[in-house]
Structures are given as C-alpha cells and as structure tokens.
Design an enzyme around this catalytic site. Sequence first.
Site, mmCIF file in Angstrom:
data_model
loop_
_atom_site.group_PDB
_atom_site.id
_atom_site.type_symbol
_atom_site.label_atom_id
_atom_site.label_comp_id
_atom_site.label_asym_id
_atom_site.label_seq_id
_atom_site.Cartn_x
_atom_site.Cartn_y
_atom_site.Cartn_z
ATOM 1 N N PRO A 2 0.486 -0.906 0.143
ATOM 2 C CA PRO A 2 -0.383 0.035 -0.201
ATOM 3 C C PRO A 2 0.776 1.153 -0.137
ATOM 4 C CG PRO A 2 -0.802 -1.594 2.001
ATOM 5 C CD PRO A 2 0.762 -2.016 1.008
ATOM 6 N N GLU A 3 0.636 1.965 -0.792
ATOM 7 C CA GLU A 3 1.477 3.339 -0.982
ATOM 8 C C GLU A 3 0.355 4.758 0.216
ATOM 9 O OE1 GLU A 3 3.453 4.145 -4.685
ATOM 10 O OE2 GLU A 3 3.504 2.717 -5.112
ATOM 11 N N HIS A 91 -4.781 -15.229 9.126
ATOM 12 C CA HIS A 91 -3.963 -14.351 8.765
ATOM 13 C C HIS A 91 -4.663 -13.387 9.945
ATOM 14 C CE1 HIS A 91 -1.819 -16.871 6.144
ATOM 15 N NE2 HIS A 91 -2.702 -16.236 5.374
ATOM 16 N N ARG A 110 1.321 -12.078 5.083
ATOM 17 C CA ARG A 110 2.722 -12.019 4.412
ATOM 18 C C ARG A 110 2.832 -11.846 6.027
ATOM 19 N NH1 ARG A 110 4.584 -9.956 -1.221
ATOM 20 N NH2 ARG A 110 2.651 -11.106 -2.255
ATOM 21 N N ARG A 152 23.585 16.917 -7.961
ATOM 22 C CA ARG A 152 23.114 14.807 -7.707
ATOM 23 C C ARG A 152 23.131 14.002 -9.197
ATOM 24 N NH1 ARG A 152 20.334 14.123 -2.882
ATOM 25 N NH2 ARG A 152 21.235 11.489 -3.388
#
Length: 272
Positions: A2-3, A91, A110, A152
């Site tokens: 999830p972002e 889970h 997981r 950079r």
Amino acid sequence: MPELPEVETIRRGVSPHVIGQRVHRCVVREPRLRFPVATERMAALHGQRIHAVRRRSKYLLIDGERDTLLVHLGMSGRLHVLPEPAALRKHDHVDIVLDSGVILRYHDPRRFGFMQVHGRDAGDIPLLAHLGPEPLEDAFDGDYLHARLRGRSACIKSLLMDARLVVGVGNIYAQEALFTAGIRPGRAAGRLTRPDCHRLVAAVKAVLEQAVAAGGTTLRDFTGADGAPGYFQQDLHVYGRAGQPCRRCGAPLRLTRITGRTTTWCAHCQPR
C-alpha cells in the site's frame, strides 16, 4: 505494498468509527510480525480514548490520551473496521476492540507490517525522525525540489522514491508523475531545471490527489478499511503497461530497470 493514497484511504475510512471511542481491549493472536508486537505495550492502550487518526508517509498513527499506536501495513496488511464480531480468518493477527463494539482488525498474510505503541510525550518516533516533507503539503514545492536535487547524479525516479527527499511517492506514483511531467525516469536528477522541478511537483500532487479521490490503486488484493477496492488503476498511463500503446501518443511504451525496479515510460511523451 500500500502506498500513500491507499494508506490515506484507510485513514479516512477508519477515522469516523474510532475517534472519540475508548479502547476496551487489544487481542494479539500472532505477535510475530515484521517487528514483534509487544503485548504489554498494546495493553497500555486499554481504557484510552482515541483522539485522532493521522498519517505520516505510509504510516498510520492512532492517538490515544497517553499513547500513540504506530501501524505500518507492510506488503499485504489490511486494517478492517468490523461493526460487530465476525468469524476469524487465517492471518487475522490483532483486534482492537472499542467500547462501542466496533473491532479494528489487522489482517496480514505476509506479516511484513507491524504495530508499535509509543508514548505521546516521548518526542519524535524514531522511524519517523528522518522523513522528508509530505508531498501534498506546501513545504514540498518546486524550489525545495530544485535545491535538493542540485548536483545529484542519481536518476530522478530513484530520488523521487527516497523518503528523505519526499515521503510517500512509491514506484507506481513516481512513474505516473514523471509521465505527467514529461520527464524521463532515468534522467540525472541534478540536470532538472527549476521549471522542470515545478512541473514535476505539480504532477506528483495531481497524481496523488487523483489517486486519493479514487480510493487508491487496486493491485493484488488492496482494499480500503471498508473492504472496497481502489479504482485508480483504471487511470494508470504507464505503470504495468510496458509494450502497450501510450494512451497519449500511441507509441509503444518502453520498459527498463532503475535501481532494481521495473519502470515503464514513453520515449515520445517523456523526451526531457
């Protein structure tokens, strides 16, 4: 994983059900997450009224009267709001039971996520101490980005995903923002001009705001707190579309690897 938009979607979904409620008890069925769940610290939440549910980067922070619960969803974590007791599934690792009867259930096949309790008076949480600005806040602007990229040599996509520069711009949204801004993901970051940086910041904000409004991106098994999927995947221009025609110009999208991550882009629409 999830972002930011997915975590923000969950924050918005959870907040109305828990703010103002007291924690009745915490049930830890499986403490072996990414970091072991300290059951005695979880028990400290008992009796505390929840004042706020915040997000910092991809972390959720649930503020009680004395302590804050830090939640990270890892690769496959979900935080579900259950209005009444429901049958346990495999889970289902942690339940936070509220006095209202609502259950906040953490599910993680997981087990790469984690839960930590921190004192509200303990100062900065170490995991959050070195994070950059939030991408949707005013502190993240073109002038800031240009100053931080100066000199950079690393490619812009890699730095855009560096949480020390800006938080919450993961692989999906970095690719989409670079496409929107017309910037090659492999371009040396220090070569971006000030106008490039202003355009890229605007693209990051637009892409993330659109994803939040759509409820996040449905990838693998992501769902929000109410179990509903996100729909931003329908609007993806480049991510996961290598070899397909660009939705803007029709040219076949190219695939490359940048710092070990697959990256899709359009040579015609991203010339700079």
